[in-house]
Scaffold this motif. Structure first.
Motif, PDB file in Angstrom:
ATOM      1  N   VAL A   1      61.460  39.242 -12.551  1.00 18.33           N
ATOM      2  CA  VAL A   1      62.617  38.610 -13.191  1.00 18.33           C
ATOM      3  C   VAL A   1      63.878  39.394 -12.884  1.00 18.33           C
ATOM      4  CG1 VAL A   1      63.723  38.075 -15.398  1.00 18.33           C
ATOM      5  CG2 VAL A   1      61.307  37.536 -15.064  1.00 18.33           C
ATOM      6  N   ARG A   2      63.820  40.710 -13.008  1.00 15.03           N
ATOM      7  CA  ARG A   2      65.000  41.552 -12.805  1.00 15.03           C
ATOM      8  C   ARG A   2      65.547  41.450 -11.381  1.00 15.03           C
ATOM      9  NH1 ARG A   2      66.954  41.288 -16.880  1.00 15.03           N
ATOM     10  NH2 ARG A   2      66.602  42.611 -18.685  1.00 15.03           N
TER      11      ARG A   2
ATOM     12  N   SER B   1      69.428  38.687 -17.829  1.00 16.64           N
ATOM     13  CA  SER B   1      68.599  38.046 -18.850  1.00 16.64           C
ATOM     14  C   SER B   1      68.074  39.055 -19.873  1.00 16.64           C
ATOM     15  CB  SER B   1      67.423  37.315 -18.192  1.00 16.64           C
ATOM     16  OG  SER B   1      66.636  38.231 -17.445  1.00 16.64           O
ATOM     17  N   GLU B   2      67.779  38.540 -21.056  1.00 15.86           N
ATOM     18  CA  GLU B   2      67.171  39.361 -22.106  1.00 15.86           C
ATOM     19  C   GLU B   2      65.652  39.162 -22.036  1.00 15.86           C
ATOM     20  OE1 GLU B   2      68.798  38.156 -25.814  1.00 15.86           O
ATOM     21  OE2 GLU B   2      70.869  38.658 -25.273  1.00 15.86           O
ATOM     22  N   ILE B   3      64.911  40.246 -21.879  1.00 14.41           N
ATOM     23  CA  ILE B   3      63.458  40.147 -21.711  1.00 14.41           C
ATOM     24  C   ILE B   3      62.756  40.874 -22.860  1.00 14.41           C
ATOM     25  CG2 ILE B   3      61.491  40.597 -20.206  1.00 14.41           C
ATOM     26  CD1 ILE B   3      63.450  40.751 -17.861  1.00 14.41           C
ATOM     27  N   THR B   4      61.822  40.184 -23.499  1.00 11.21           N
ATOM     28  CA  THR B   4      61.010  40.782 -24.555  1.00 11.21           C
ATOM     29  C   THR B   4      59.545  40.623 -24.178  1.00 11.21           C
ATOM     30  OG1 THR B   4      62.665  40.062 -26.172  1.00 11.21           O
ATOM     31  CG2 THR B   4      60.569  40.862 -27.035  1.00 11.21           C
ATOM     32  N   GLU B   5      58.780  41.710 -24.326  1.00 13.96           N
ATOM     33  CA  GLU B   5      57.365  41.680 -23.981  1.00 13.96           C
ATOM     34  C   GLU B   5      56.504  41.602 -25.244  1.00 13.96           C
ATOM     35  OE1 GLU B   5      56.132  44.790 -21.349  1.00 13.96           O
ATOM     36  OE2 GLU B   5      58.002  44.717 -20.176  1.00 13.96           O
ATOM     37  N   TYR B   6      55.417  40.847 -25.144  1.00 18.26           N
ATOM     38  CA  TYR B   6      54.461  40.720 -26.236  1.00 18.26           C
ATOM     39  C   TYR B   6      53.056  40.878 -25.677  1.00 18.26           C
ATOM     40  CZ  TYR B   6      58.499  38.539 -28.521  1.00 18.26           C
ATOM     41  OH  TYR B   6      59.750  38.285 -29.031  1.00 18.26           O
ATOM     42  N   ALA B   7      52.196  41.587 -26.415  1.00 15.58           N
ATOM     43  CA  ALA B   7      50.829  41.834 -25.956  1.00 15.58           C
ATOM     44  C   ALA B   7      49.822  40.861 -26.554  1.00 15.58           C
ATOM     45  CB  ALA B   7      50.428  43.265 -26.273  1.00 15.58           C
TER      46      ALA B   7
ATOM     47  N   PRO C   1      46.753  36.851  -8.432  1.00 10.40           N
ATOM     48  CA  PRO C   1      47.952  37.691  -8.465  1.00 10.40           C
ATOM     49  C   PRO C   1      49.202  36.868  -8.113  1.00 10.40           C
ATOM     50  CG  PRO C   1      46.702  38.098  -6.461  1.00 10.40           C
ATOM     51  CD  PRO C   1      45.863  37.187  -7.285  1.00 10.40           C
ATOM     52  N   VAL C   2      50.265  37.063  -8.852  1.00 11.51           N
ATOM     53  CA  VAL C   2      51.461  36.234  -8.714  1.00 11.51           C
ATOM     54  C   VAL C   2      52.186  36.547  -7.416  1.00 11.51           C
ATOM     55  CG1 VAL C   2      53.684  35.642  -9.723  1.00 11.51           C
ATOM     56  CG2 VAL C   2      51.715  36.062 -11.211  1.00 11.51           C
ATOM     57  N   ASN C   3      52.373  35.502  -6.618  1.00 13.81           N
ATOM     58  CA  ASN C   3      53.096  35.626  -5.355  1.00 13.81           C
ATOM     59  C   ASN C   3      54.598  35.687  -5.626  1.00 13.81           C
ATOM     60  OD1 ASN C   3      54.656  33.943  -3.109  1.00 13.81           O
ATOM     61  ND2 ASN C   3      52.937  34.978  -2.117  1.00 13.81           N
ATOM     62  N   GLU C   4      55.268  36.656  -5.028  1.00 14.71           N
ATOM     63  CA  GLU C   4      56.689  36.872  -5.317  1.00 14.71           C
ATOM     64  C   GLU C   4      57.547  35.680  -4.907  1.00 14.71           C
ATOM     65  OE1 GLU C   4      60.157  40.250  -4.557  1.00 14.71           O
ATOM     66  OE2 GLU C   4      58.055  40.704  -4.154  1.00 14.71           O
ATOM     67  N   ARG C   5      57.252  35.094  -3.758  1.00 15.17           N
ATOM     68  CA  ARG C   5      58.049  33.949  -3.302  1.00 15.17           C
ATOM     69  C   ARG C   5      57.834  32.742  -4.220  1.00 15.17           C
ATOM     70  NH1 ARG C   5      57.567  32.028   2.839  1.00 15.17           N
ATOM     71  NH2 ARG C   5      58.540  34.077   3.083  1.00 15.17           N
ATOM     72  N   ARG C   6      56.583  32.502  -4.593  1.00 16.15           N
ATOM     73  CA  ARG C   6      56.275  31.391  -5.511  1.00 16.15           C
ATOM     74  C   ARG C   6      56.966  31.620  -6.861  1.00 16.15           C
ATOM     75  NH1 ARG C   6      54.892  26.259  -7.043  1.00 16.15           N
ATOM     76  NH2 ARG C   6      53.386  26.254  -8.750  1.00 16.15           N
ATOM     77  N   PHE C   7      56.948  32.865  -7.322  1.00 22.50           N
ATOM     78  CA  PHE C   7      57.607  33.194  -8.585  1.00 22.50           C
ATOM     79  C   PHE C   7      59.094  32.862  -8.499  1.00 22.50           C
ATOM     80  CE2 PHE C   7      59.995  35.831 -11.475  1.00 22.50           C
ATOM     81  CZ  PHE C   7      59.240  35.812 -12.638  1.00 22.50           C
ATOM     82  N   ALA C   8      59.733  33.246  -7.408  1.00 25.56           N
ATOM     83  CA  ALA C   8      61.174  33.006  -7.256  1.00 25.56           C
ATOM     84  C   ALA C   8      61.489  31.521  -7.291  1.00 25.56           C
ATOM     85  CB  ALA C   8      61.672  33.627  -5.944  1.00 25.56           C
ATOM     86  N   GLU C   9      60.642  30.711  -6.654  1.00 26.56           N
ATOM     87  CA  GLU C   9      60.868  29.267  -6.631  1.00 26.56           C
ATOM     88  C   GLU C   9      60.759  28.682  -8.040  1.00 26.56           C
ATOM     89  OE1 GLU C   9      57.885  27.836  -3.992  1.00 26.56           O
ATOM     90  OE2 GLU C   9      58.905  28.499  -2.155  1.00 26.56           O
ATOM     91  N   VAL C  10      59.690  29.049  -8.744  1.00 25.57           N
ATOM     92  CA  VAL C  10      59.457  28.504 -10.082  1.00 25.57           C
ATOM     93  C   VAL C  10      60.527  28.986 -11.063  1.00 25.57           C
ATOM     94  CG1 VAL C  10      57.864  28.500 -12.037  1.00 25.57           C
ATOM     95  CG2 VAL C  10      56.987  28.216  -9.713  1.00 25.57           C
ATOM     96  N   PHE C  11      60.870  30.261 -10.977  1.00 24.82           N
ATOM     97  CA  PHE C  11      61.881  30.812 -11.881  1.00 24.82           C
ATOM     98  C   PHE C  11      63.236  30.145 -11.656  1.00 24.82           C
ATOM     99  CE2 PHE C  11      65.282  33.777 -12.951  1.00 24.82           C
ATOM    100  CZ  PHE C  11      64.947  34.109 -14.259  1.00 24.82           C
TER     101      PHE C  11
END
Length: 242
Positions: free
Chosen positions: A23-24, A30-36, A109-119
Motif C-alpha cells: 500500500v505504501r 493513506s491511514e493504515i490500521t492493522e488487526y490480527a 502469495p500476493v503478486n505485486e502487479r496484481r495488487f497494484a491493479e486491484v488497489f
C-alpha cells in the motif's frame, strides 16, 4: 479526495506487514490500521474505506473467520460500508467472496502487479463514491432551502401538485413538478411511470411490470421495459458495476 482509511485484517504478522508495504508504495498518504483478528477489528469500532481481509482468519477467539466477519460487517448499519478485498490462499473461496459484496480477491502469495491493479481500481471507486456523496438535490421547504444527498433518495412520487421524496430517513413532501426533477436528475434517476422517478442506484431488481427497490418497495413499470433496461445498464456501466 480525503486520505483513504485502510484496514488490514490478517492473523499473520508478516502478511500484514507485506500488504502495508505494498500500500505504501502506491499511496503514502493513506491511514493504515492493522488487526490480527475479527474480535480486534469489530471491538475497535472504527469505520474504514477499504478492508483487506484474510478469508482463513483464525477464529479461535471469536469463532469468526474472514467470511463470517464480512457477513457481520455487511449486516451492520454503517455510515459507509468498506470496500472489501479478500486475501486468500485458496481459490475455492473465491465465489463465496462475492456473496458478501467483495470488491475483489487476491491469492496468496500476493503478486505485486496484481495488487497494484486491484488497489488502483478500489481507490478509484472510493474516490468516485466520495464525490457522489457530495451531490445533492437542493429543495425549498417553507422559507428554507435544504440540500438532500441524492444517494439518500430511493425514489420520488408525484402527488397532486407536490412530490414526495422517499428517503433513507423517512419521507419529505414539498411543492415541485416531477417532470422538472426528471430533467434535473437525468442519468441517475429514471421515470418508470408518470407518477414515479426512481434512483437507479437503489434498484435491486425488476421485471416487465415492476421495479424492486432497496427499501423493499415495489413500483409499477409502465414505460417500455427495453428503454428502462438500457438506461439501467448505462448507469451501472458508468458506475463501474459491470
Amino acid at each position: 479526495m480525503d486520505k483513504i482509511r485502510i484496514a488490514i485484517c490478517d492473523d499473520e504478522k508478516n502478511i500484514r506487514a507485506y500488504l502495508r508495504a505494498l500500500v505504501r508504495k502506491l499511496d503514502s498518504e493513506s491511514e493504515i490500521t492493522e488487526y490480527a483478528s475479527a474480535d480486534e477489528y469489530l471491538s475497535n469500532g472504527a469505520e474504514h474505506d477499504l478492508l483487506f481481509l484474510d478469508i482463513e482468519l483464525n477464529g479461535r477467539t471469536s469463532g469468526m473467520d474472514g467470511m463470517s466477519m464480512a457477513k457481520r460487517i455487511r449486516s451492520m448499519e454503517l455510515e459507509r460500508q468498506p470496500v472489501i478485498i479478500f486475501v486468500t490462499g485458496y481459490e475455492k473461496y473465491v465465489y463465496d467472496a462475492f456473496d458478501v459484496g467483495a470488491f475483489q480477491y487476491l491469492l496468496k502469495p500476493v503478486n505485486e502487479r496484481r495488487f497494484a491493479e486491484v488497489f488502483s481500481r478500489a481507490a478509484g471507486q472510493i474516490a468516485s463514491e466520495a464525490e457522489e456523496r457530495k451531490r445533492t438535490l437542493v429543495i425549498q421547504c417553507g422559507s428554507e432551502n435544504r440540500a438532500i444527498p441524492l444517494q439518500d433518495i430511493y425514489y420520488v412520487e408525484s402527488r397532486n401538485h407536490k412530490v414526495v421524496l422517499y428517503l433513507k430517513e423517512g419521507e419529505l413532501e414539498y411543492y415541485a413538478k416531477i417532470g422538472d426533477l426528471e430533467e434535473e436528475l437525468q442519468g441517475r434517476f429514471y421515470r418508470i411511470h408518470r407518477g414515479y422517478l426512481v434512483n437507479l442506484a437503489c434498484v435491486e431488481g425488476y421485471d416487465k411490470t415492476e421495479v424492486m427497490l432497496a427499501n423493499g418497495d415495489r413500483l409499477p413499470l409502465s414505460k417500455k421495459y427495453d428503454d428502462f433496461t438500457a438506461a439501467y445498464l448505462r448507469f451501472m456501466q458508468y458506475e463501474g458495476k459491470f
